[in-house]
Design a protein around this motif. Structure first.
Motif, PDB file in Angstrom:
ATOM      1  N   PHE A   1       5.456  -8.916  -4.571  1.00 25.75           N
ATOM      2  CA  PHE A   1       5.040  -7.525  -4.791  1.00 25.75           C
ATOM      3  C   PHE A   1       4.995  -6.834  -3.305  1.00 25.75           C
ATOM      4  O   PHE A   1       4.998  -7.490  -2.296  1.00 25.75           O
ATOM      5  CB  PHE A   1       3.785  -7.516  -5.455  1.00 25.75           C
TER       6      PHE A   1
ATOM      7  N   ARG B   1      -1.458   1.277   0.697  1.00 24.23           N
ATOM      8  CA  ARG B   1      -2.676   1.485   0.653  1.00 24.23           C
ATOM      9  C   ARG B   1      -3.118   2.815   1.623  1.00 24.23           C
ATOM     10  O   ARG B   1      -2.530   2.772   2.758  1.00 24.23           O
ATOM     11  CB  ARG B   1      -3.600   0.316   1.285  1.00 24.23           C
TER      12      ARG B   1
ATOM     13  N   ILE C   1      -8.323  -4.608   0.642  1.00 25.54           N
ATOM     14  CA  ILE C   1      -8.525  -5.793  -0.577  1.00 25.54           C
ATOM     15  C   ILE C   1      -9.887  -6.522   0.192  1.00 25.54           C
ATOM     16  O   ILE C   1      -9.967  -6.807   1.256  1.00 25.54           O
ATOM     17  CB  ILE C   1      -7.372  -6.481  -0.805  1.00 25.54           C
TER      18      ILE C   1
ATOM     19  N   HIS D   1     -10.962 -13.016  -0.188  1.00 21.33           N
ATOM     20  CA  HIS D   1     -10.915 -13.992  -1.081  1.00 21.33           C
ATOM     21  C   HIS D   1     -10.315 -15.324  -0.586  1.00 21.33           C
ATOM     22  O   HIS D   1      -9.707 -15.315   0.681  1.00 21.33           O
ATOM     23  CB  HIS D   1     -10.073 -13.341  -1.924  1.00 21.33           C
TER      24      HIS D   1
ATOM     25  N   LEU E   1       3.844 -12.470   4.284  1.00 19.97           N
ATOM     26  CA  LEU E   1       3.471 -11.124   3.962  1.00 19.97           C
ATOM     27  C   LEU E   1       3.912 -10.253   5.203  1.00 19.97           C
ATOM     28  O   LEU E   1       3.844 -10.520   6.401  1.00 19.97           O
ATOM     29  CB  LEU E   1       1.767 -10.887   4.358  1.00 19.97           C
TER      30      LEU E   1
ATOM     31  N   THR F   1      -4.254  -6.673   7.568  1.00 21.89           N
ATOM     32  CA  THR F   1      -4.637  -8.181   7.150  1.00 21.89           C
ATOM     33  C   THR F   1      -5.887  -8.878   7.981  1.00 21.89           C
ATOM     34  O   THR F   1      -5.596  -8.667   9.238  1.00 21.89           O
ATOM     35  CB  THR F   1      -3.772  -8.864   6.955  1.00 21.89           C
TER      36      THR F   1
ATOM     37  N   HIS G   1      -9.101 -14.750   3.487  1.00 26.08           N
ATOM     38  CA  HIS G   1      -8.467 -13.543   4.048  1.00 26.08           C
ATOM     39  C   HIS G   1      -8.697 -12.343   3.135  1.00 26.08           C
ATOM     40  O   HIS G   1      -9.297 -12.551   1.953  1.00 26.08           O
ATOM     41  CB  HIS G   1      -6.786 -13.877   3.949  1.00 26.08           C
ATOM     42  N   GLY G   2      -8.236 -11.321   3.557  1.00 23.50           N
ATOM     43  CA  GLY G   2      -8.433 -10.039   2.955  1.00 23.50           C
ATOM     44  C   GLY G   2      -7.769  -8.760   3.722  1.00 23.50           C
ATOM     45  O   GLY G   2      -6.893  -9.030   4.649  1.00 23.50           O
ATOM     46  N   SER G   3      -8.452  -7.798   3.819  1.00 20.81           N
ATOM     47  CA  SER G   3      -7.853  -6.658   4.555  1.00 20.81           C
ATOM     48  C   SER G   3      -9.135  -5.750   5.108  1.00 20.81           C
ATOM     49  O   SER G   3     -10.025  -5.707   4.646  1.00 20.81           O
ATOM     50  CB  SER G   3      -6.873  -5.866   4.090  1.00 20.81           C
TER      51      SER G   3
ATOM     52  N   ARG H   1      -0.647   2.094   4.604  1.00 20.01           N
ATOM     53  CA  ARG H   1      -0.061   0.881   5.306  1.00 20.01           C
ATOM     54  C   ARG H   1       0.616   0.069   3.961  1.00 20.01           C
ATOM     55  O   ARG H   1       0.273   0.285   2.898  1.00 20.01           O
ATOM     56  CB  ARG H   1      -1.341  -0.147   5.340  1.00 20.01           C
TER      57      ARG H   1
ATOM     58  N   ILE I   1       3.104  -3.205   2.812  1.00 19.59           N
ATOM     59  CA  ILE I   1       3.266  -4.568   3.043  1.00 19.59           C
ATOM     60  C   ILE I   1       4.141  -4.824   1.774  1.00 19.59           C
ATOM     61  O   ILE I   1       3.906  -4.572   0.712  1.00 19.59           O
ATOM     62  CB  ILE I   1       2.377  -5.417   3.105  1.00 19.59           C
TER      63      ILE I   1
ATOM     64  N   ARG J   1       5.125 -14.920  -2.593  1.00 20.03           N
ATOM     65  CA  ARG J   1       4.485 -16.220  -2.463  1.00 20.03           C
ATOM     66  C   ARG J   1       5.514 -17.248  -3.228  1.00 20.03           C
ATOM     67  O   ARG J   1       6.041 -17.196  -4.136  1.00 20.03           O
ATOM     68  CB  ARG J   1       3.440 -16.052  -3.732  1.00 20.03           C
TER      69      ARG J   1
HETATM   70  O1  LIG Z   1      -3.528  -6.688   1.893  1.00 16.79           O
HETATM   71  C1  LIG Z   1      -3.385  -7.561   2.648  1.00 16.79           C
HETATM   72  O2  LIG Z   1      -3.544  -7.478   3.976  1.00 16.79           O
HETATM   73  C2  LIG Z   1      -3.722  -8.904   2.070  1.00 16.79           C
HETATM   74  C3  LIG Z   1      -3.187  -9.107   0.538  1.00 16.79           C
HETATM   75  C4  LIG Z   1      -3.745 -10.170  -0.292  1.00 16.79           C
HETATM   76  O3  LIG Z   1      -4.110 -11.024   0.211  1.00 16.79           O
HETATM   77  C5  LIG Z   1      -3.263 -10.323  -1.794  1.00 16.79           C
HETATM   78  O4  LIG Z   1      -2.869  -9.305  -2.304  1.00 16.79           O
HETATM   79  O5  LIG Z   1      -3.827 -11.485  -1.943  1.00 16.79           O
END
Ligand SMILES: O=C(O)CCC(=O)C(=O)O
Ligand SMILES: [Fe+2]
Length: 304
Positions: free
Chosen positions: A131, A135, A141, A144, A171, A184, A242-244, A253, A255, A259
């Motif tokens: 995907f 943002r 995000i 998580h 990513l 990120t 991780h997250g952002s 932004r 990306i 996966r």
């Molecule tokens: O947006 C990001 O930097 C991380 C995205 C992510 O972790 C996710 O979509 O699961």
């Protein structure tokens, strides 16, 4: 699928491997095991970055959540996480090349592992989701994942000279992501954590995934921003916490996330590649997007 050499490894890992393109060095593997991620600079050329952004801009911005644009579907997630388009490899160009990008493919296969075992019966790996996320200001995000959340799909293991990662995320930045851009964030080493980060237990974070919520990672102790330039890619095990950061700058932004997991896994949202994509993909890319033809009776019986 063999022939590349792992010259600097003390113990030769099992042959993984797409010939004549990079394999992880011993130092890459040490750092990936230690931290749970590797930052690879300059995966995409400026032309590829422009190509990707142009293809994304052809999708109408008013496409509703859950709506389709050809074989691409806008994900139905709260707006505070921005806009995500699922199955972007169907947009072609750079998104199609990312399926089996030669700079990193051996890294992904090595980290997913399972070689010489039943795990690779249907192919060396498979993409279970791909995907693109856009943002704008105020969006992010929440934090998580993490080693405490041990699962087959996302977990991290290393055993007897082999990695066995449930899911490897690739990513890739299509815009720069520095301070204020909503970069990120990761907690290095957290893919091996035995304990939950206390931030997950805070009551004021309990609703950050909901429609009314909207959390971000920048106030989580131990999380660091990954400063990326457009074209850089972050390869990380999904077990990493991780997250952002929240975007505070004007603009967007952008990306993509691809996966990769075991070839016996199912696609996360049930997406299927178009017959045209399957037909034109090279043999490796085809196995990554369509590991197995469904095997059905010629005339399937009616379901009762
Ligand atoms: O947006 C990001 O930097 C991380 C995205 C992510 O972790 C996710 O979509 O699961
Ligand atoms: Fe994630």
């Amino acid at each position: 699928m063999s022939g590349a050499k792992f010259d600097d490894h003390a113990i030769t890992p099992p042959a993984v491997t797409v010939a004549d393109v990079p394999v992880p060095t011993a130092l890459d593997e040490y750092r990936f095991d230690l931290n749970g991620f590797l930052l690879i600079r300059g995966l995409l050329t400026p032309e590829e970055i422009a190509d990707g952004n142009r293809r994304i801009d052809e999708i109408p911005r008013d496409l509703s959540r859950g709506g389709w644009h050809g074989w691409v579907q806008r994900e139905d997630h709260p707006e505070h996480r921005g806009i995500s388009y699922q199955q972007v490899y169907e947009l072609g160009g750079v998104f199609e090349r990312l399926i089996d990008h030669r700079r990193i493919i051996n890294y992904l296969l090595r980290f997913i592992g399972g070689h010489d075992t039943h795990d690779v019966y249907h192919g060396p790996a498979a993409i279970d989701e791909n995907f693109f996320t856009i943002r704008g200001p105020g969006e992010a995000i929440p934090i998580h994942s993490g080693g405490h959340d041990l699962s087959s799909r996302c977990g991290y293991r290393y055993h007897n000279g082999r990695f066995l990662c449930g899911e490897i995320n690739v990513l890739t930045a299509f815009t720069d992501a520095g301070p204020g851009d909503g970069a990120t964030m990761v907690i290095p080493g957290s893919h091996k954590s035995n304990m939950i980060h206390p931030a997950f237990l805070r009551r004021d974070r309990a609703h950050e995934w909901s429609a009314e919520g909207g959390g971000s990672a920048e106030d989580v102790e131990g999380a660091i921003e990954i400063d990326m330039k457009a074209g850089d890619t972050l390869v990380f095990v999904d077990a990493l916490c991780h997250g952002s950061a929240r975007r505070t700058n004007a603009g967007e932004r952008r990306i993509s996330v691809y996966r990769y997991g075991s070839s016996w896994g199912r696609t996360r949202f049930g997406h299927q590649p178009s017959p045209e994509m399957v037909a034109r993909a090279n043999p490796l890319a085809r196995r990554l997007i369509w590991p197995r033809e469904p095997n059905r009776p010629p005339k399937p019986p009616e379901r009762s």
